[in-house]
Structures are given as structure tokens and as C-alpha cells.
Enzyme design. Structure first.
Site, short mmCIF file in Angstrom:
data_model
loop_
_atom_site.label_atom_id
_atom_site.label_comp_id
_atom_site.label_asym_id
_atom_site.label_seq_id
_atom_site.Cartn_x
_atom_site.Cartn_y
_atom_site.Cartn_z
N HIS A 118 0.82 -1.22 0.00
CA HIS A 118 0.00 0.00 0.00
C HIS A 118 0.85 1.27 0.00
CE1 HIS A 118 -3.54 -2.48 1.80
NE2 HIS A 118 -3.41 -2.67 0.51
N CYS A 147 4.87 20.52 -7.75
CA CYS A 147 6.02 19.91 -8.44
C CYS A 147 6.92 20.98 -9.05
CB CYS A 147 5.51 18.97 -9.53
SG CYS A 147 6.82 18.22 -10.50
N GLY A 187 -1.60 -9.05 12.88
CA GLY A 187 -2.24 -7.75 13.08
C GLY A 187 -2.99 -7.21 11.89
N1 APR Z 1 -1.35 -7.22 18.13
C1 APR Z 1 -1.93 -8.01 17.17
N2 APR Z 1 -3.06 -7.65 16.48
C2 APR Z 1 -3.61 -6.47 16.79
C3 APR Z 1 -3.09 -5.59 17.78
C4 APR Z 1 -1.89 -6.03 18.47
N3 APR Z 1 -1.33 -5.28 19.42
N4 APR Z 1 -3.88 -4.49 17.87
C5 APR Z 1 -4.88 -4.65 16.94
N5 APR Z 1 -4.72 -5.85 16.30
C6 APR Z 1 -5.52 -6.39 15.20
C7 APR Z 1 -7.02 -6.08 15.23
O1 APR Z 1 -7.72 -7.07 15.96
C8 APR Z 1 -7.37 -6.13 13.74
O2 APR Z 1 -7.70 -7.47 13.33
O3 APR Z 1 -5.04 -5.76 14.01
C9 APR Z 1 -6.07 -5.73 13.03
C10 APR Z 1 -6.07 -4.34 12.40
O4 APR Z 1 -6.99 -4.39 11.35
P1 APR Z 1 -7.30 -3.08 10.47
O5 APR Z 1 -7.43 -1.91 11.35
O6 APR Z 1 -8.43 -3.45 9.57
O7 APR Z 1 -5.95 -2.88 9.64
P2 APR Z 1 -5.45 -3.65 8.34
O8 APR Z 1 -5.91 -5.06 8.32
O9 APR Z 1 -4.00 -3.41 8.26
O10 APR Z 1 -6.19 -2.82 7.18
C11 APR Z 1 -5.90 -3.13 5.85
O11 APR Z 1 -7.13 -1.23 5.09
O12 APR Z 1 -7.69 0.87 5.62
C12 APR Z 1 -6.97 0.14 4.74
O13 APR Z 1 -5.01 0.68 3.53
C13 APR Z 1 -5.48 0.46 4.83
O14 APR Z 1 -3.60 -1.06 4.87
C14 APR Z 1 -4.88 -0.81 5.40
C15 APR Z 1 -5.88 -1.87 5.00
#
Ligand code: APR
Length: 248
Positions: A118, A147, A187
Site C-alpha cells: 500500500h 512539483c 495484526g
Molecule cells: N497485536 C496483534 N493484532 C492487533 C493488535 C496487536 N497489538 N492491535 C490490533 N490488532 C488487530 C485487530 O484485531 C485487527 O484485526 O489488528 C487488526 C487491524 O486491522 P485493520 O485496522 O483493519 O488494519 P489492516 O488489516 O492493516 O487494514 C488493511 O485497510 O484501511 C486500509 O489501507 C489500509 O492497509 C490498510 C488496509
């Protein structure tokens, strides 16, 4: 924390490891996740700040928001989860990180092979001539920079909703997943595609899927093993086990 015989065997035999990470691995560094109770998208509509249309409609508002996120990321430090992943490189032939995060924390933790699906919040480019600007080349202010070559607007090099992922990086990440022996999924809510295809591809190619998350996710039913807890606590414990099982 208990490790199954099967998991210990996989750790002993494996050569190629993929860490597929999401915002949760940076939560303990003080960088907000997107979903869940404290998630960014509960407070802000993604289409208002993380889309090309939003940027064209109000570039300064979008730029200002990324300036705010950059400040948080720059003040953050890699946590024991990021550091453990980097240290895995000492014990396995081939370790890489396939991340959805744009926060640069894996690189700052010392990981060598990182596939940023991303983008990266530290990089920027002109929407017209595509000239890249790294952070030292830009006068950062609340106003969207222009730019120097074509006077086009400069945007952060992150993938916004509705945009394609960087093609070659995605192809390389898929190849790493297909050839991996173990794929750690750390995560992530695994809700955003096509990124979330990576761990499924790994699983379908025979890789051993290990999930690390504070709660179960869409992916948990595919996982061979799920560790429920904070990645900053669990990954160092798995690394310790690796140190017992394998020599440098
Ligand atoms: N350790 C492990 N897991 C964790 C922790 C922690 N300390 N804290 C939160 N989590 C978990 C949550 O339970 C959740 O499942 O991390 C996850 C975060 O999920 P999202 O917030 O949905 O993030 P992500 O999966 O990276 O999102 C994907 O969505 O918004 C877009 O481009 C953005 O890259 C991002 C993509």
C-alpha cells in the site's frame, strides 16, 4: 505460552518465511489501526480523505491529514514485534515482510526484504509527471506542495481506496507467498483485497499459516495455528523458541 509439536516441527524444518502484516503490528508503537473500536475509519470516512477524488476536491485537507499521520509515524518507534521479525532473518534462509502498512516501521526495525503493498507515507510523487520526492526534497507545510518540474500537485505515495496496488511488488509478494514454508499473518483484519489474497495464496500453496492477532478474524478458519494476543508480546516469544531450535 504453549507451542504445539506440529508448530515446533514447522519452525525447525522451514527455510522460507513470509510475514504478512497489518496495522495491528504497529498498534503498540502508538500508530492507530483502521478498524476495531479505536480504528481511524470509525472517526473519519475513508472516501473523504483516502481517495484520489477527495484529493482533487480538497488537496490541502488531504495533505494536512497525511502530515498529521506522518508526525505520528515519525514520533513512533518499532516495537518488539517489528524487531523480532527483523531478527528472524538470522535463523532462516529467506525471510521477507509483505506489509499493508505505510508507516516504514519494518524498515526502521531492520527488516531487509519488505514488499509494501500500500505504499509508504515517507514518499511522495507528482500526480502529473510522476516525479518522486522523498521527504528531504519537500518543504513540508500544511499546503499541498507543487512539483518543481511541472507545477502539478504532489501526493503521498500510498494506495488510496479504488486505486491499483503497485503491480510488480504485488507479483513478487505473491511469488514469496507461494514458495513460503510458513506464512505468519500478523495484526490484520484481512478484509482488504487484493492484499488479503496473499495469506490465502500461501495456504493454498501448502504453506503453514500462523495467525497472530488480539482477536479472531476472517482468516482464522484458514489458519493452521492462531495465537490470540498482542504481536509485540507473542512474536518475541516465538523468536525465543526459534533460538532454542535453530542455530545462527
Ligand atoms: N497485536 C496483534 N493484532 C492487533 C493488535 C496487536 N497489538 N492491535 C490490533 N490488532 C488487530 C485487530 O484485531 C485487527 O484485526 O489488528 C487488526 C487491524 O486491522 P485493520 O485496522 O483493519 O488494519 P489492516 O488489516 O492493516 O487494514 C488493511 O485497510 O484501511 C486500509 O489501507 C489500509 O492497509 C490498510 C488496509
Amino acid at each position: 505460552m504453549q507451542f504445539t509439536e506440529e508448530f515446533l516441527e514447522k519452525l525447525t524444518e522451514a527455510n522460507r518465511i513470509v510475514f504478512f502484516t497489518g496495522a495491528g503490528i504497529s498498534a503498540e508503537s502508538g500508530v492507530s489501526t483502521f478498524r476495531g473500536k479505536e480504528g481511524i475509519w470509525n472517526k473519519i470516512k475513508p472516501e473523504e480523505l483516502a481517495s484520489f477524488d477527495a484529493f482533487l476536491k480538497n488537496p490541502n485537507m488531504v495533505w494536512e491529514w497525511y502530515q498529521y499521520r506522518r508526525k505520528i509515524v515519525n514520533e513512533a518507534a518499532p516495537n518488539p514485534g517489528h524487531l523480532a521479525i527483523a531478527e528472524f532473518e538470522k535463523y532462516f534462509k529467506d525471510v521477507c515482510v509483505v506489509t499493508q502498512n505505510v508507516d516504514n516501521l519494518h524498515a526502521r526495525a531492520g527488516s531487509s526484504y519488505i514488499y509494501e503493498l500500500h505504499g509508504n507515507i515517507e514518499r511522495n510523487y507528482c500526480i502529473n509527471c510522476k516525479t518522486f520526492y522523498n521527504k528531504d526534497e519537500l518543504q513540508f507545510s500544511e499546503k499541498t506542495p507543487i512539483c518543481k518540474i511541472c507545477s502539478g500537485l504532489i501526493r503521498p505515495d500510498v494506495v488510496w481506496f479504488g486505486e491499483l496496488l503497485p503491480e510488480q511488488i504485488f507479483i513478487d509478494a505473491e511469488s514469496k507467498a507461494i514458495h513460503s514454508d510458513i506464512c505468519f499473518v500478523v495484526g490484520t483484519s484481512a478484509l482488504v483485497y487484493p492484499a488479503a489474497n496473499i495469506p490465502i495464496l500461501a495456504k493454498r500453496s501448502g504453506s503453514y499459516l500462523v495467525e497472530v492477532n488480539i482477536e479472531s478474524t476472517e482468516l482464522s478458519r484458514f489458519a493452521d495455528h492462531s495465537f490470540i494476543g498482542k504481536s509485540g508480546e507473542i512474536l518475541p516469544k516465538i523468536l525465543n523458541e526459534v533460538k532454542n531450535l535453530r542455530t545462527v
